[in-house]
Motif scaffolding. Structure first.
Motif, PDB file in Angstrom:
ATOM      1  N   SER A  68      13.627  -8.759  19.083  1.00 13.94           N
ATOM      2  CA  SER A  68      13.352  -9.197  17.721  1.00 13.94           C
ATOM      3  C   SER A  68      14.595  -9.885  17.149  1.00 13.94           C
ATOM      4  O   SER A  68      15.707  -9.378  17.308  1.00 13.94           O
ATOM      5  N   PRO A  69      14.422 -11.042  16.481  1.00 12.36           N
ATOM      6  CA  PRO A  69      15.578 -11.714  15.882  1.00 12.36           C
ATOM      7  C   PRO A  69      16.366 -10.810  14.936  1.00 12.36           C
ATOM      8  O   PRO A  69      17.583 -10.979  14.784  1.00 12.36           O
ATOM      9  N   SER A  70      15.707  -9.826  14.326  1.00 15.22           N
ATOM     10  CA  SER A  70      16.402  -8.934  13.393  1.00 15.22           C
ATOM     11  C   SER A  70      17.433  -8.060  14.107  1.00 15.22           C
ATOM     12  O   SER A  70      18.304  -7.468  13.457  1.00 15.22           O
ATOM     13  N   GLU A  71      17.348  -7.972  15.427  1.00 13.05           N
ATOM     14  CA  GLU A  71      18.318  -7.192  16.199  1.00 13.05           C
ATOM     15  C   GLU A  71      19.646  -7.927  16.354  1.00 13.05           C
ATOM     16  O   GLU A  71      20.643  -7.331  16.770  1.00 13.05           O
ATOM     17  N   ILE A  72      19.652  -9.241  16.053  1.00  8.64           N
ATOM     18  CA  ILE A  72      20.892 -10.024  16.113  1.00  8.64           C
ATOM     19  C   ILE A  72      21.597  -9.854  14.772  1.00  8.64           C
ATOM     20  O   ILE A  72      21.195 -10.419  13.763  1.00  8.64           O
ATOM     21  N   GLU A  73      22.645  -9.058  14.756  1.00 10.77           N
ATOM     22  CA  GLU A  73      23.259  -8.632  13.497  1.00 10.77           C
ATOM     23  C   GLU A  73      24.327  -9.587  12.972  1.00 10.77           C
ATOM     24  O   GLU A  73      24.485  -9.739  11.757  1.00 10.77           O
ATOM     25  N   GLY A  74      25.097 -10.181  13.886  1.00  7.73           N
ATOM     26  CA  GLY A  74      26.249 -10.947  13.409  1.00  7.73           C
ATOM     27  C   GLY A  74      26.595 -12.109  14.306  1.00  7.73           C
ATOM     28  O   GLY A  74      26.150 -12.208  15.454  1.00  7.73           O
ATOM     29  N   ILE A  75      27.415 -13.008  13.763  1.00 13.11           N
ATOM     30  CA  ILE A  75      27.853 -14.193  14.484  1.00 13.11           C
ATOM     31  C   ILE A  75      29.295 -14.498  14.070  1.00 13.11           C
ATOM     32  O   ILE A  75      29.675 -14.324  12.907  1.00 13.11           O
ATOM     33  N   SER A  76      30.101 -14.913  15.038  1.00  9.14           N
ATOM     34  CA  SER A  76      31.455 -15.335  14.724  1.00  9.14           C
ATOM     35  C   SER A  76      31.842 -16.488  15.636  1.00  9.14           C
ATOM     36  O   SER A  76      31.066 -16.878  16.513  1.00  9.14           O
ATOM     37  N   PHE A  77      33.057 -17.003  15.452  1.00 13.87           N
ATOM     38  CA  PHE A  77      33.400 -18.302  16.016  1.00 13.87           C
ATOM     39  C   PHE A  77      34.770 -18.308  16.681  1.00 13.87           C
ATOM     40  O   PHE A  77      35.708 -17.653  16.235  1.00 13.87           O
ATOM     41  N   SER A  78      34.859 -19.079  17.723  1.00 17.56           N
ATOM     42  CA  SER A  78      36.121 -19.505  18.313  1.00 17.56           C
ATOM     43  C   SER A  78      36.138 -21.024  18.226  1.00 17.56           C
ATOM     44  O   SER A  78      35.093 -21.668  18.384  1.00 17.56           O
ATOM     45  N   GLY A  79      37.314 -21.604  17.976  1.00 22.34           N
ATOM     46  CA  GLY A  79      37.318 -23.064  17.810  1.00 22.34           C
ATOM     47  C   GLY A  79      38.572 -23.731  18.323  1.00 22.34           C
ATOM     48  O   GLY A  79      39.666 -23.159  18.300  1.00 22.34           O
ATOM     49  N   GLN A  80      38.398 -24.966  18.796  1.00 23.11           N
ATOM     50  CA  GLN A  80      39.539 -25.796  19.170  1.00 23.11           C
ATOM     51  C   GLN A  80      40.510 -25.867  17.993  1.00 23.11           C
ATOM     52  O   GLN A  80      40.116 -26.045  16.850  1.00 23.11           O
ATOM     53  N   LYS A 224      15.996 -21.342   9.228  1.00 26.20           N
ATOM     54  CA  LYS A 224      14.764 -22.032   9.634  1.00 26.20           C
ATOM     55  C   LYS A 224      14.985 -22.863  10.893  1.00 26.20           C
ATOM     56  O   LYS A 224      14.127 -22.906  11.783  1.00 26.20           O
ATOM     57  N   ALA A 225      16.147 -23.509  10.988  1.00 23.65           N
ATOM     58  CA  ALA A 225      16.417 -24.404  12.116  1.00 23.65           C
ATOM     59  C   ALA A 225      16.725 -23.644  13.403  1.00 23.65           C
ATOM     60  O   ALA A 225      16.460 -24.147  14.502  1.00 23.65           O
ATOM     61  N   THR A 226      17.285 -22.427  13.283  1.00 21.46           N
ATOM     62  CA  THR A 226      17.740 -21.711  14.474  1.00 21.46           C
ATOM     63  C   THR A 226      16.848 -20.552  14.880  1.00 21.46           C
ATOM     64  O   THR A 226      16.908 -20.100  16.030  1.00 21.46           O
ATOM     65  N   GLY A 227      16.066 -20.016  13.948  1.00 26.93           N
ATOM     66  CA  GLY A 227      15.280 -18.826  14.239  1.00 26.93           C
ATOM     67  C   GLY A 227      16.027 -17.539  13.986  1.00 26.93           C
ATOM     68  O   GLY A 227      15.489 -16.447  14.186  1.00 26.93           O
ATOM     69  N   LEU A 228      17.279 -17.633  13.533  1.00 27.05           N
ATOM     70  CA  LEU A 228      18.034 -16.438  13.174  1.00 27.05           C
ATOM     71  C   LEU A 228      17.632 -15.977  11.780  1.00 27.05           C
ATOM     72  O   LEU A 228      17.363 -16.809  10.902  1.00 27.05           O
ATOM     73  N   PRO A 229      17.617 -14.677  11.524  1.00 28.50           N
ATOM     74  CA  PRO A 229      17.263 -14.207  10.180  1.00 28.50           C
ATOM     75  C   PRO A 229      18.345 -14.566   9.166  1.00 28.50           C
ATOM     76  O   PRO A 229      19.533 -14.630   9.510  1.00 28.50           O
ATOM     77  N   GLU A 230      17.941 -14.775   7.921  1.00 22.00           N
ATOM     78  CA  GLU A 230      18.905 -15.106   6.865  1.00 22.00           C
ATOM     79  C   GLU A 230      19.930 -13.994   6.664  1.00 22.00           C
ATOM     80  O   GLU A 230      21.028 -14.240   6.168  1.00 22.00           O
TER      81      GLU A 230
END
Length: 499
Positions: A68-80, A224-230
């Motif tokens: 379920s998308p709701s199981e994806i709790e968080g997102i973070s980043f690494s960057g050049q 909406k574009a990614t399918g991740l919950p708000e």
């Protein structure tokens, strides 16, 4: 089961990893984008490409996710690191991003030394003024594109712009800000002194927070574009090398990392900001709170091998091109390569130096050249290890990640040239895993990054240096180090013939 996403915004592609609470990679998507190189020494990208390709990657990742998308709790980043994105009063991009490997700013680096003072700059920012850093780029725009500079309200680093587009929130973190030449590294604040000296309004600098700091949630549009919950939580993230360190378990004294991506780095953990390398290597804030790392850089590490493949083996993949690599003797049958194809950083901060093949003869085959390229990249990284050892640091075990960790023969070459044990992890995606770990820590899964590392990083194989090979490479390394001084003037004279 709960999940987090690590987004690694690289120079050639964005890589998105889905990881679960057991530290397993459950999904992986990569989307590439082009460089814009209008002149020799110029390297730019369109920031909108980063956003477009990241959204595509996230959508593809969620579309193949069976939970379920709701199981994806968080997102973070690494960057050049170091790239310059300028925003106007409406937070719109004013021009293409100028990237870390752009070398047009030699004059601006000299201006910084004259305005701030070389020793004073080192005491505040812990780093010398080099073309790759962000401040020289800001000054270049100010001098060469004054109408654009006058419209600028704020600058952002690449992953910070991407995160802004996903959340609507503008921030930077300490590890990425440390690569701008505008941060007081010890005090963890933008330097009023440097800004005033060079004539840059400090209000151009974004608000700062820790790499695990909570920024907000994704916007409805991105949901909406990614399918991740708000409700997906977003955390600041860090510079690619800081995240590579986190994702490789470089979280305590005595830990050293070799990361071979487009650029190559040798990175060592530092407990405090008190060591003095006199600018020979970089000194940055870690993604781990109140920690630091020192780092030497080869500008064109993996990029040298990619250039070689694109030029001489365009229709083959890397595995095909490197078939038989281990059968070629040490020294590539008398062929040396210096990976200075876009200039160099450590130990030679030189924007004009260019690469060389030394010792070519009619008996050499393409695989000899490939071996020479790999050995040359590794020799360049060894120059950073030499600096660390000369300072008194003990380096006997090195974790290897990135493209250099995908080939067994190259891992053994690293062990022999570095004269150290080389450890290969279960995944070589250090920066992406580091970003995911920051999200996991930010979500409260673990009480510390060290605890998270115990779950997310695992050594699967160790390569021991072979004494006979070590001795041969020590001899070759002395020859390699001679090439820079003996080609420096030639390359300076050739510069006027480049586009």
């Amino acid at each position: 089961m709960k999940y987090v996403i690590g987004v690694d915004l690289g120079t050639s592609a964005v890589k998105v990893l889905l990881m679960n609470q057991q530290g397993q990679v459950c999904g992986e998507v990569s989307k590439s984008y082009p460089l814009i190189q209008e002149k020799s020494g110029y390297t730019e990208q369109n920031p909108e490409e980063w956003v477009e390709k990241t959204v595509e990657a996230l959508q593809e990742l969620t579309s193949h996710f069976t939970g379920s998308p709701s199981e994806i709790e968080g997102i973070s980043f690494s960057g050049q690191m170091h790239g310059l994105v300028l925003l106007d009063n409406h937070d719109k991009v004013l021009r293409n991003a100028i990237l870390w490997n752009d070398t047009r700013t030699t004059k601006q680096c000299q201006d910084i030394y004259e305005l701030v003072g070389e020793e004073r700059l080192l005491s505040i920012t812990k780093n010398p003024a080099l073309e790759g850093f962000t401040l020289p780029k800001i000054l270049w725009v100010k001098e060469n594109e004054p109408s654009i500079y006058e419209q600028a309200k704020m600058f952002l680093l690449p992953k910070d712009y991407l995160r802004y587009r996903l959340t609507g929130q503008i921030h930077s973190d300490y590890s990425d800000a440390a690569g701008t030449l505008l941060l007081n590294v010890a005090e963890k604040e933008w330097s009023t002194e440097v800004c005033q000296a060079v004539g840059v309004d400090i209000h151009l600098c974004p608000p700062l927070l820790e790499s695990h700091g909570f920024v907000g949630t994704i916007t409805a549009e991105i949901s909406k574009a990614t399918g991740l919950p708000e409700a997906t939580k977003v955390f600041a993230g860090g510079a690619d090398n800081a995240c590579g360190a986190i994702g490789s378990g470089i979280l305590a004294e005595g830990k050293t990392l070799c990361s071979i991506g487009t650029s190559g780095v040798v990175l060592s953990y530092e407990e405090s900001n008190s060591r003095d390398f006199k600018g020979k290597v970089h000194y940055f804030n870690h993604g781990k709170e109140d920690a630091f790392y020192t780092m030497g850089v080869t500008l064109a590490a993996g990029y040298s091998l990619s250039w070689f493949k694109d030029t001489f083996a365009e229709k083959e993949n890397f595995s095909e091109m490197l078939q038989g690599l281990a059968d070629i003797p040490i020294g590539a049958n008398g062929l040396l390569f210096t990976p200075y194809i876009v200039g160099e950083r450590t130990p030679h901060a030189d924007a004009l130096i260019r690469g060389s093949f030394i010792g070519m003869d009619a008996s050499h085959k393409r695989i000899d050249f490939a071996r020479a390229v790999i050995e040359g990249i590794t020799f360049s990284l060894n120059e950073s290890i030499e600096i660390f050892r000369e300072s008194g640091k003990m380096i006997d075990t090195i974790i290897s990640i990135g493209g250099g960790a995908k080939n067994e023969a190259w891992l053994q070459i690293q062990a022999d040239i570095f004269n150290a044990k080389i450890q290969k992890l279960s995944s070589e995606q250090g920066p992406g895993i580091g970003a995911a770990m920051l999200a996991a820590y930010g979500c409260g899964w673990y009480s510390s990054l060290n605890e998270c590392s115990d779950v997310f990083t695992q050594v699967v194989k160790t390569y021991e240096p072979i004494e006979e090979n070590v001795q041969k490479y020590k001899e070759l390394f002395q020859l390699y180090k001679m090439v820079y001084s003996q080609t420096k003037e030639l390359n300076s004279q050739l510069n006027r013939f480049r586009k």
